[in-house]
Structure formats: structure tokens, C-alpha cells
Design a protein around this motif. Structure first.
Motif, PDB file in Angstrom:
ATOM      1  N   ARG A 194      46.499  50.133   9.152  1.00 19.35           N
ATOM      2  CA  ARG A 194      46.639  51.260   8.847  1.00 19.35           C
ATOM      3  C   ARG A 194      47.471  51.206   8.279  1.00 19.35           C
ATOM      4  NH1 ARG A 194      42.902  53.377  13.571  1.00 19.35           N
ATOM      5  NH2 ARG A 194      45.258  53.447  14.338  1.00 19.35           N
ATOM      6  N   LYS A 195      48.914  51.060   9.143  1.00 17.42           N
ATOM      7  CA  LYS A 195      50.251  51.165   8.059  1.00 17.42           C
ATOM      8  C   LYS A 195      50.766  50.233   6.986  1.00 17.42           C
ATOM      9  CE  LYS A 195      54.882  49.491   9.598  1.00 17.42           C
ATOM     10  NZ  LYS A 195      56.083  49.239  10.212  1.00 17.42           N
ATOM     11  N   PHE A 198      48.863  51.893   4.127  1.00 17.89           N
ATOM     12  CA  PHE A 198      49.587  53.622   3.892  1.00 17.89           C
ATOM     13  C   PHE A 198      51.123  53.209   3.579  1.00 17.89           C
ATOM     14  CE2 PHE A 198      45.785  55.072   6.299  1.00 17.89           C
ATOM     15  CZ  PHE A 198      45.490  56.265   4.525  1.00 17.89           C
ATOM     16  N   THR A 199      51.309  52.132   3.520  1.00 17.27           N
ATOM     17  CA  THR A 199      52.901  51.582   3.392  1.00 17.27           C
ATOM     18  C   THR A 199      53.154  50.724   2.021  1.00 17.27           C
ATOM     19  OG1 THR A 199      53.519  51.850   5.939  1.00 17.27           O
ATOM     20  CG2 THR A 199      54.886  51.105   4.115  1.00 17.27           C
ATOM     21  N   ALA A 206      55.754  55.067   2.125  1.00 19.94           N
ATOM     22  CA  ALA A 206      54.424  55.289   1.952  1.00 19.94           C
ATOM     23  C   ALA A 206      53.943  55.168   1.022  1.00 19.94           C
ATOM     24  CB  ALA A 206      54.586  56.915   2.100  1.00 19.94           C
ATOM     25  N   ASN A 207      52.894  54.975   0.513  1.00 18.93           N
ATOM     26  CA  ASN A 207      52.069  54.889  -0.962  1.00 18.93           C
ATOM     27  C   ASN A 207      51.567  55.442  -1.275  1.00 18.93           C
ATOM     28  OD1 ASN A 207      49.925  54.613   0.180  1.00 18.93           O
ATOM     29  ND2 ASN A 207      49.770  52.402   0.448  1.00 18.93           N
ATOM     30  N   ARG A 209      48.285  56.204  -1.588  1.00 20.14           N
ATOM     31  CA  ARG A 209      47.386  56.595  -1.015  1.00 20.14           C
ATOM     32  C   ARG A 209      48.242  57.709   0.459  1.00 20.14           C
ATOM     33  NH1 ARG A 209      45.489  51.975   0.569  1.00 20.14           N
ATOM     34  NH2 ARG A 209      43.819  51.624  -0.405  1.00 20.14           N
ATOM     35  N   ALA A 210      48.911  57.663   0.767  1.00 18.92           N
ATOM     36  CA  ALA A 210      49.151  58.290   1.749  1.00 18.92           C
ATOM     37  C   ALA A 210      49.548  59.435   1.035  1.00 18.92           C
ATOM     38  CB  ALA A 210      50.787  58.339   2.557  1.00 18.92           C
ATOM     39  N   ILE A 213      47.048  61.809   0.524  1.00 16.85           N
ATOM     40  CA  ILE A 213      45.966  62.583   2.159  1.00 16.85           C
ATOM     41  C   ILE A 213      47.059  63.966   2.319  1.00 16.85           C
ATOM     42  CG2 ILE A 213      45.741  62.368   4.353  1.00 16.85           C
ATOM     43  CD1 ILE A 213      44.856  59.287   3.569  1.00 16.85           C
ATOM     44  N   ARG A 214      47.972  63.638   2.590  1.00 17.11           N
ATOM     45  CA  ARG A 214      49.540  64.685   2.554  1.00 17.11           C
ATOM     46  C   ARG A 214      48.937  65.676   1.924  1.00 17.11           C
ATOM     47  NH1 ARG A 214      54.828  64.074   5.753  1.00 17.11           N
ATOM     48  NH2 ARG A 214      53.757  62.497   6.420  1.00 17.11           N
ATOM     49  N   ALA A 275      58.165  58.495  -0.480  1.00 17.36           N
ATOM     50  CA  ALA A 275      56.324  57.525  -1.325  1.00 17.36           C
ATOM     51  C   ALA A 275      56.991  56.927  -2.808  1.00 17.36           C
ATOM     52  CB  ALA A 275      55.654  58.499  -1.440  1.00 17.36           C
TER      53      ALA A 275
END
Length: 384
Positions: A194-195, A198-199, A206-207, A209-210, A213-214, A275
Motif C-alpha cells: 500500500r505504501k 501511494f508513495t 505521496a503520489n 493516486r494518494a 483519494i484524499r 505530494a
């Protein structure tokens, strides 16, 4: 207590509960509760051995907690030197090729089943005192071994007046600890996946994708309760020139330096997400702080970026629902506004952020169809 069939069902239930856990905390809680039930205890705890800090840190307290015991304590930890079995019993037994068996300790200080209480080895007075203080009669302690090393321990207790754990319980606790170890290993692997998902691998931020979502979650909060949501989009100036003249390795170092500055500035905003969107584009996402606070941090970011060695500063655009930008019903619109503001900053070589709603052209640019004549790239929000 309990026959073989019951214990087998308990092992299966424990493994299934840990497999179903999505986060480390859920996994820890499932481990403690499953072991507590399997051993007919009233309380269980899972702790990790932090070698670098020389302490045993409690991750979760489950079951009937005593006064002052939190389910997920932030700083409940005990110096390892208070627990000689951690540094002596575990190492000595393993050095001889043995397995890390569980043992029992009792509140009356009498030898329990197995472990460090046997022979001339001293009792762990700290555990005995804790049992008495919390109204517990006995406990069974099972070392958890992960990747061939002591990871921590599983602790299950019964209240005073209940039957004391026996040798069979200690042996069963050893089995449960092995199941817990497998579950923890699986959780750690999933957490790592998961890391990675999203990293950003270069900067550790963060990338995209993260952020997506956020930002969706933040905009939904804004729609429900008016939470101020702000997005700062940055374009690092001069990266292409560095890559072309000095090489991509030097360009990567420039990206890493700016990422550190972005992370530092992001820390000024509570729970902000820093990010890297890709290439030379970065962003900060904040939900809660007022627009002026975010603009202030974006200004600080521009100032700090201007003095990064080999860099040429940063073009920075800000869009916040706290400014007059019109209704924001989707993450897409906020991204378009921040992107348009960043485009304006880039085109004007502005040393300070351009803010949507405070620059009259930004909202018009964001809401108009993209045309190659005035846009060096299609705004992210306008992509099909």
C-alpha cells in the motif's frame, strides 16, 4: 481449558481475523482479542521490542482493561532491562537451537509453567507487581518471532480467582504466538504494498493516486460541513535545464531538495498532504486551515524554493474554497482552479503564489475550454 477441537477452531479464528485486518492496528487488535479468547483470558496485550530504543512498547491492550490502560497507547513502554527474559531467556534458548516457549507468571510470585521462572532464574518482579496492581491473578507470556528474530511478545492474563494457566496453556500460547507472527508478517507486506502504491519512489512524498483519494474525501467533507479545502499546485522551475546540462542524477537531487522544502512547509498546516504529481509538478493539500494560512505557507514555499541550489524557484498556484471561486462540488474543479493559478504564475514568472479568486483571470481560465494558443499543456481537470 478447552479440548483439541476447540483450540483448533480458536487458531483458525485467530488466523482468519488477522487475515481480514486492513490496517496494522486492526491486525494488532485481532491478534490480542483472538489470543485472549483462545486462552480464556480476560485481558491481552501485544507489544513490540524496539531494539534501537531499548524498550518493550505496547501496541494494543484488549479485553477488560484496568484503569489507565488505553486500547492503543501512544507511549506505554517499558525498559527492556526490567524484563531479563527479553535479553537473556530469549537469546539463551535460541542460541542452543531451541524454540522460544511461552511461560506463566502468577500474582503470588510462585513459579509458573515453563520459561524464565524455572530453576535459578529470577522472577520478573515488574510483571508480578503489575498483575497485583491490576487485579489479575496470572499471565502467560509468549515471545513473537518474525524473520528469525524476536519481534515482541503476546501477553494474556486472567483475573484473580480464576484458574492459573498451566503447562498446556503455555504450549498453546506458543502456537498462538506463531500464528500471530504470520499474521503480522502478512500485514507488514500488505502495508508495504500500500505504501508503494501511494508513495513517490524518488522523493518519498505521496503520489498522484494518494492526492486523488484524499482530495475526493476532502471535497466531500466540504460539501457536508463546509470544511475549507485548499490545494497548492507547484511547478519546479529549471529542472529541464539541469537535466539537459548536468544529467538526470543531478536533476533528481534537485527534486529531492524541493520535496524536502515542500514537506517542511506542509508541516506548517495541520495534516496537510505533500505530494509529487509527476515530473516537476508537486502539490500541497490541506483540509481545515483557512485560505490565508495556506496562502502564507505557499508564499513561504516560494521564498524557500528561490534559494535552492541549481533551481530557478517555483511557480505556485493556490485554490481554496475559502476564497471567492464559486461552488466546488468536485475535486476536479478545485484541481483545475489550482492548475490555472499555477499556469498564470508560470507565465508571469511570479515570485509569489497566484491565488484563484484573488486573480481575476484564474477562474475564467479554469472554466474556459482549453485552447493550445494560451495553455502550454491541458489543465489536468480538463483531460478527458
Amino acid at each position: 481449558m478447552g479440548g483439541d477441537d476447540e483450540r483448533l477452531r480458536a487458531v483458525v479464528a485467530l488466523a482468519q481475523a488477522m487475515a481480514a485486518a486492513y490496517t496494522p492496528r486492526e491486525s494488532w487488535r485481532a491478534a490480542a482479542l483472538g489470543a485472549c479468547e483462545a486462552l480464556h483470558g480476560s485481558f491481552a496485550a501485544l507489544s513490540v521490542w524496539e531494539r534501537d530504543r531499548g524498550r518493550l512498547r505496547v501496541l494494543v491492550n484488549a479485553g477488560q482493561r484496568a484503569g489507565g490502560e488505553e486500547e492503543f497507547p501512544e507511549e506505554e513502554a517499558y525498559p527492556v532491562h526490567q524484563f531479563p527474559e527479553i535479553t537473556e531467556f530469549l537469546h539463551e534458548r535460541w542460541a542452543g537451537g531451541g524454540e522460544p516457549d511461552a511461560w506463566v507468571e502468577t500474582a503470588d510470585g510462585q513459579p509458573g509453567a515453563g520459561g524464565p521462572a524455572r530453576g535459578a532464574r529470577p522472577y520478573c518482579h515488574q510483571r508480578v507487581a503489575a498483575l497485583r496492581r491490576r487485579g489479575r491473578g496470572c499471565c502467560v507470556v509468549a515471545p513473537i518471532v518474525l524473520h528469525g528474530r524476536a519481534w515482541g511478545e503476546l501477553y494474556v492474563a486472567r483475573p484473580a480467582g480464576r484458574p492459573v494457566f498451566g503447562r498446556g496453556d503455555a504450549d498453546f500460547a506458543t502456537v498462538l504466538a506463531a500464528v500471530v507472527a504470520s499474521g503480522i508478517a502478512q500485514t507488514e507486506r500488505l502495508e508495504e504494498v500500500r505504501k508503494l502504491a501511494f508513495t513517490d519512489p524518488l522523493t518519498g512524498l505521496a503520489n498522484r493516486r494518494a492526492v486523488d483519494i484524499r482530495l475526493d474525501e476532502a471535497v466531500e467533507r466540504h460539501r457536508l460541513d463546509g470544511t475549507v479545502v485548499s490545494l497548492v499546485v507547484c511547478d519546479l522551475n529549471g529542472l529541464k535545464a539541469v537535466n539537459d546540462t548536468l544529467g538526470h542524477a543531478v536533476g533528481d537531487r534537485l527534486l529531492e531538495r524541493f520535496a524536502s522544502v515542500l514537506s517542511l512547509c506542509g508541516a506548517m498546516l495541520p495534516e496537510a498532504l505533500a505530494a509529487r504529481l509527476g515530473g516537476d509538478e508537486f502539490c500541497l493539500l490541506a483540509a481545515g486551515p483557512p485560505a490565508d494560512a495556506v496562502v502564507g505557507v505557499a508564499t513561504e514555499l516560494c521564498d524557500r524554493a528561490a534559494v535552492i541550489e541549481l533551481g530557478e524557484g517555483v511557480a505556485c498556484g493556490v485554490a481554496s474554497t475559502g476564497d471567492p471561486i464559486g461552488p466546488v462540488h468536485s475535486a476536479r474543479r478545485l484541481f483545475r482552479l489550482a492548475d490555472a493559478a499555477q499556469y498564470r504564475a508560470k507565465a508571469a514568472r511570479s515570485p509569489v503564489p497566484v491565488v484563484a479568486g484573488r486573480d481575476g483571470e484564474v477562474v475564467r481560465l479554469a472554466d474556459s475550454p482549453p485552447t493550445p494558443a494560451h495553455d502550454r499543456r491541458r489543465l489536468r481537470g480538463n483531460r478527458p
